[in-house]
Scaffold this active site. Structure first.
Site, PDB file in Angstrom:
ATOM      1  N   PRO A 179       0.817  -1.223   0.000  1.00  0.00           N
ATOM      2  CA  PRO A 179       0.000   0.000   0.000  1.00  0.00           C
ATOM      3  C   PRO A 179       0.850   1.272   0.000  1.00  0.00           C
ATOM      4  O   PRO A 179       0.330   2.354  -0.285  1.00  0.00           O
ATOM      5  CB  PRO A 179      -0.799  -0.097   1.307  1.00  0.00           C
ATOM      6  CG  PRO A 179      -0.704  -1.524   1.734  1.00  0.00           C
ATOM      7  CD  PRO A 179       0.600  -2.021   1.210  1.00  0.00           C
ATOM      8  N   GLU A 233       0.270  -7.398   7.242  1.00  0.00           N
ATOM      9  CA  GLU A 233       0.931  -6.973   8.484  1.00  0.00           C
ATOM     10  C   GLU A 233       2.274  -6.325   8.217  1.00  0.00           C
ATOM     11  O   GLU A 233       2.753  -5.541   9.026  1.00  0.00           O
ATOM     12  CB  GLU A 233       1.111  -8.157   9.439  1.00  0.00           C
ATOM     13  CG  GLU A 233      -0.182  -8.742   9.971  1.00  0.00           C
ATOM     14  CD  GLU A 233      -0.779  -9.838   9.073  1.00  0.00           C
ATOM     15  OE1 GLU A 233      -0.337  -9.991   7.919  1.00  0.00           O
ATOM     16  OE2 GLU A 233      -1.699 -10.525   9.556  1.00  0.00           O
ATOM     17  N   ARG A 250      -0.500  -8.098 -21.132  1.00  0.00           N
ATOM     18  CA  ARG A 250      -1.332  -7.712 -22.282  1.00  0.00           C
ATOM     19  C   ARG A 250      -0.617  -6.737 -23.216  1.00  0.00           C
ATOM     20  O   ARG A 250      -0.966  -6.620 -24.388  1.00  0.00           O
ATOM     21  CB  ARG A 250      -2.639  -7.047 -21.810  1.00  0.00           C
ATOM     22  CG  ARG A 250      -3.585  -7.981 -21.081  1.00  0.00           C
ATOM     23  CD  ARG A 250      -4.844  -7.226 -20.660  1.00  0.00           C
ATOM     24  NE  ARG A 250      -5.491  -6.608 -21.813  1.00  0.00           N
ATOM     25  CZ  ARG A 250      -6.322  -7.261 -22.627  1.00  0.00           C
ATOM     26  NH1 ARG A 250      -6.621  -8.506 -22.411  1.00  0.00           N
ATOM     27  NH2 ARG A 250      -6.847  -6.629 -23.657  1.00  0.00           N
ATOM     28  N   ASP A 260      -7.626  -0.232 -26.986  1.00  0.00           N
ATOM     29  CA  ASP A 260      -7.968  -0.378 -25.589  1.00  0.00           C
ATOM     30  C   ASP A 260      -8.170   0.983 -24.932  1.00  0.00           C
ATOM     31  O   ASP A 260      -7.463   1.924 -25.236  1.00  0.00           O
ATOM     32  CB  ASP A 260      -6.769  -1.070 -24.941  1.00  0.00           C
ATOM     33  CG  ASP A 260      -7.150  -1.722 -23.655  1.00  0.00           C
ATOM     34  OD1 ASP A 260      -8.345  -1.860 -23.414  1.00  0.00           O
ATOM     35  OD2 ASP A 260      -6.233  -2.082 -22.916  1.00  0.00           O
TER      36      ASP A 260
END
Ligand code: J9Q
Length: 260
Positions: A89, A116, A153, A168
């Site tokens: 994160p 954790e 991709r 895309d």
């Protein structure tokens, strides 16, 4: 291109990678993906990968040595410089641009962190830290799979038809236009929902223009932030101006515009 994924849940990662477009690219040899069980790099009888945090507190922290051993082995096996990504994160936000940059590298390693935490010294061997978004996950396995899918991709030959990659939505910086397939009319509860006539008309120039307008209208409505970075051709710029005029007028009292 090669990916090495270091994880405490190798079966989960293997199974997800075996499915779909990425799975087929691996079978064909267009992509080389190896999944490494972090427990295979422990040296104790119980194959322990985590331990309590120094200083106390809840949860367990991934130990550094098994991760270092895994990276040593991968480096020796690949025999090429590695880009080592830690999913966490605290990382830089993963975007299409990040995916495109990674797709130009030869060997990418993904180390799956835990909720954790990971011993801070692991970062001495990490070249980048990537987050896929601001939410709490139990581990870095799903982020690693997201990164492999999005990057793969963009590797030539992975997606069968490279027009789909070029067209895309995030390659173009716009949201997709609406897609329809047969039947031309379908009943939903008491209503008949029809495919827009223009798409059945066979008028290719009109279809192209309708799709441009629909993609721009959606982007303006849902993700106006994308328009600043979109590279629009002359026709698209004109359509966008028209849509913006309509929108501004629609907000004014006493004006009326019909729906698209
Ligand atoms: C490892 N929440 O979340 C968003 N991108 C990555 C992560 C993540 C997490 C927990 C552990 C990665």
């Amino acid at each position: 291109m090669t990916f090495d994924v270091v994880t405490i849940f190798p079966a989960m990662v293997e199974e997800a990678l075996a499915a779909g477009i990425v799975g087929r690219a691996i079978e064909r040899g267009t992509l080389d993906v190896k999944v490494h069980d972090l427990r295979d790099f422990t040296t104790d009888r119980h194959r322990v990968v985590d331990d309590v945090p120094y200083g106390g507190g809840p949860g367990m922290v991934l130990k550094p040595e098994p991760i270092f051993s895994a990276l040593d082995r991968i480096e020796a096996d690949r025999g090429r410089p590695l880009t080592v990504v830690l999913t966490s994160p605290q990382g830089v936000r993963f975007t299409h641009e990040e995916a495109a940059r990674l797709s130009r590298l030869e060997c990418v390693v993904l180390v799956c962190g835990r909720y954790e935490g990971v011993d801070e010294r692991v970062r001495a061997r990490v070249t980048e830290e990537i987050s896929i978004g601001d939410y709490v996950l139990s581990g870095g396995e799903l982020p690693a799979l997201v990164i492999v899918d999005a990057v793969a991709r963009l590797v030539p030959g992975v997606v069968g038809d490279d027009r789909s990659v070029a067209e895309d939505s995030f390659s173009r910086g716009l949201l997709d236009f609406p897609q329809y397939t047969r039947p031309a009319e379908v009943a939903v509860r008491d209503r008949a929902l029809r495919v827009p006539d223009v798409l059945l008309s066979g008028h290719h120039a009109e279809i192209r223009r309708w799709r441009k307008r629909a993609a721009l209208a959606r982007t303006l409505e849902r993700r106006p932030d994308l328009l600043a970075g979109a590279d629009l051709d002359e026709e698209e710029q004109e359509i966008l101006r028209d849509l913006q005029d309509g929108r501004m007028a629609g907000l004014k009292k006493g004006t009326h515009h019909e729906r698209d």
